[in-house]
Design an enzyme around this catalytic site. Structure first.
Site, PDB file in Angstrom:
ATOM      1  N   GLY A  10       0.713  -0.977  -0.081  1.00  0.00           N
ATOM      2  CA  GLY A  10       0.085   0.036  -0.046  1.00  0.00           C
ATOM      3  C   GLY A  10       1.084   1.289   0.003  1.00  0.00           C
ATOM      4  N   PHE A  11       0.035   2.388   0.048  1.00  0.00           N
ATOM      5  CA  PHE A  11       0.787   3.687   0.081  1.00  0.00           C
ATOM      6  C   PHE A  11       1.921   3.838   1.126  1.00  0.00           C
ATOM      7  CE2 PHE A  11      -0.135   8.105   2.063  1.00  0.00           C
ATOM      8  CZ  PHE A  11       1.037   8.565   1.213  1.00  0.00           C
ATOM      9  N   ILE A  12       1.430   3.780   2.520  1.00  0.00           N
ATOM     10  CA  ILE A  12       2.449   3.862   3.594  1.00  0.00           C
ATOM     11  C   ILE A  12       3.314   2.770   3.595  1.00  0.00           C
ATOM     12  CG2 ILE A  12       2.664   4.499   6.105  1.00  0.00           C
ATOM     13  CD1 ILE A  12      -0.377   5.846   5.913  1.00  0.00           C
ATOM     14  N   ASP A  31       0.339  -8.713   1.450  1.00  0.00           N
ATOM     15  CA  ASP A  31      -0.539  -7.725   0.955  1.00  0.00           C
ATOM     16  C   ASP A  31      -1.773  -8.384  -0.149  1.00  0.00           C
ATOM     17  OD1 ASP A  31      -0.358  -4.193   0.443  1.00  0.00           O
ATOM     18  OD2 ASP A  31      -2.119  -5.544  -0.674  1.00  0.00           O
ATOM     19  N   LEU A  76      -0.169  -2.535   9.093  1.00  0.00           N
ATOM     20  CA  LEU A  76      -0.899  -1.699   8.228  1.00  0.00           C
ATOM     21  C   LEU A  76      -2.016  -2.001   7.448  1.00  0.00           C
ATOM     22  CD1 LEU A  76       1.826  -0.372   9.177  1.00  0.00           C
ATOM     23  CD2 LEU A  76       2.184   0.822   7.164  1.00  0.00           C
ATOM     24  N   ALA A 117      -1.385   0.359  13.060  1.00  0.00           N
ATOM     25  CA  ALA A 117      -1.737   1.748  12.290  1.00  0.00           C
ATOM     26  C   ALA A 117      -2.928   1.950  12.905  1.00  0.00           C
ATOM     27  CB  ALA A 117      -1.318   1.638  11.079  1.00  0.00           C
ATOM     28  N   TYR A 149     -15.996   2.830  10.453  1.00  0.00           N
ATOM     29  CA  TYR A 149     -14.622   2.680  10.227  1.00  0.00           C
ATOM     30  C   TYR A 149     -14.231   3.022  11.566  1.00  0.00           C
ATOM     31  CZ  TYR A 149     -10.164   4.033   8.514  1.00  0.00           C
ATOM     32  OH  TYR A 149      -8.521   4.125   8.233  1.00  0.00           O
ATOM     33  N   LYS A 153     -11.533   0.486  13.802  1.00  0.00           N
ATOM     34  CA  LYS A 153     -10.387   0.949  14.315  1.00  0.00           C
ATOM     35  C   LYS A 153     -10.424   1.103  15.991  1.00  0.00           C
ATOM     36  CE  LYS A 153      -7.322   1.418  11.619  1.00  0.00           C
ATOM     37  NZ  LYS A 153      -6.398   0.275  10.910  1.00  0.00           N
TER      38      LYS A 153
END
Ligand code: UDP
Length: 324
Positions: A10-12, A31, A76, A117, A149, A153
């Protein structure tokens, strides 16, 4: 040191993988490519210290092996993007809660330290900024899927803290505020890649609501630095940390800045929330982190400010037009 990064394509995660490899660590990424992309890690695949498993973290057999083989876990993998979350609430809840549960159970089995995260969404629609880690959460009703969401989390955080307290797992939680940078896609709603892409393509720039909502944007490298430091700080174990940038901007002003920096002729259009997301959608008016806890613990100080962030994202999209 061998790090397992869930959601590492992913991005991060891909930026984190890059940094850890660069300093000589071994990195294993898992992933399922649901929102992550192979292109994010293709440049790492020739590195003999890099390993990639294209698999869901819910596959316990695979995860058991990967956790047993690593020293630390950066967790993440999660459902990301407000648009995706509103469209697919079942997937959001299951992915976040069951995924984190799997990671924590295995971390308990092999006694691995885990950095989780989390997100500023856990603060909900509180307006008492800046948000401190111990602040109350303010949430809307269960009939509005956005709040699922935040709750999923928050359950991840509860689980992580519970596994620490009851089972001695070394867990650390970082609450990420709007994180941006190259490789972030606008496909799932994120505002900066969206507006930059629209500006570069000469399409209307979509500002939701009245555009007066405020966000603080953090550059991905600052987040990666913080994640690694938190992981390596024994005193951080069992604690929650805001990681973000303290200076805010309204989305309308953000759009104006992007228009100016790209030299775009795009017009800016206001789009009502119910059209952008769904009927009754509730947004956060303002979201600003109090960073004093991270500053005290790891000397955290974001280095890259908004103008530089935008320049880097614009350059990324100019050189990777096919990225979206
Ligand atoms: N937003 C917008 N235009 C877009 C996408 C998002 O005005 O094309 C707004 C969104 O409603 C929110 C802010 O920009 O108020 C930040 O959105 P993002 O999804 O990036 O992150 P959020 O803060 O909602 O998690």
């Amino acid at each position: 040191m061998k790090a397992l990064i869930t959601g590492g394509a992913g991005f991060i995660g891909s930026h984190l993988a890059e940094r850890l490899l660069a300093r000589g660590d071994d990195v294993c990424v898992i992933d399922d490519l649901s929102t992550g992309k192979l292109e994010n890690v293709t440049h790492l695949r020739d590195n003999p210290r890099f390993q990639l498993a294209v698999e869901t973290i819910l596959n316990e057999t695979v995860m058991d092996r990967l956790v047993s083989e690593c020293d630390v876990i950066y967790h993440l993998a999660a459902a990301v993007g407000v648009e995706l979350i509103v469209k697919s609430p079942v997937e959001t809840i299951e992915r976040n809660v069951l995924g984190t549960h799997t990671v924590l159970r295995l971390a308990a089995r092999y006694l691995r330290r885990v950095l989780i995260a989390s997100t500023s969404e856990v603060y909900g629609k509180s307006e008492s900024v800046p948000f401190r880690e111990e602040d109350d959460r303010v949430l809307g009703p269960t009939t509005k899927s956005r709040w699922s969401y935040s709750c999923s989390k928050a359950i991840d955080e509860f689980l992580a803290l519970a596994y620490h307290k009851e089972k001695g797992v070394e867990t650390i939680i970082m609450r990420l505020f709007n994180t941006v940078g190259p490789r972030q896609t606008g496909r799932y709603g994120m505002v900066i890649p969206r507006l930059v892409k629209q500006a570069l393509d000469g399409r209307p720039m979509t500002v939701y609501g009245d555009g007066q909502q405020v966000r603080c944007f953090t550059y991905v490298d600052d987040v990666v630095t913080a994640a690694i430091k938190l992981m390596e700080t024994p005193k951080a174990v069992g604690e929650v940390f805001n990681i973000g940038n303290g200076s805010g901007i309204s989305i309308m002003d953000l759009a104006g800045k992007i228009k100016q920096l790209t030299g775009s002729k795009s017009e800016m259009v206001l789009v009502p929330y119910e059209k952008a997301y769904e009927q009754g959608f509730e947004d956060m008016r303002i979201r600003v982190p109090d960073l004093s806890k991270a500053k005290k613990m790891i000397g955290y100080e974001p280095k890259i400010e908004l103008e530089e962030i935008l320049q880097r994202v614009i350059t990324h999209f100019r050189t990777h037009r096919e990225a979206e």
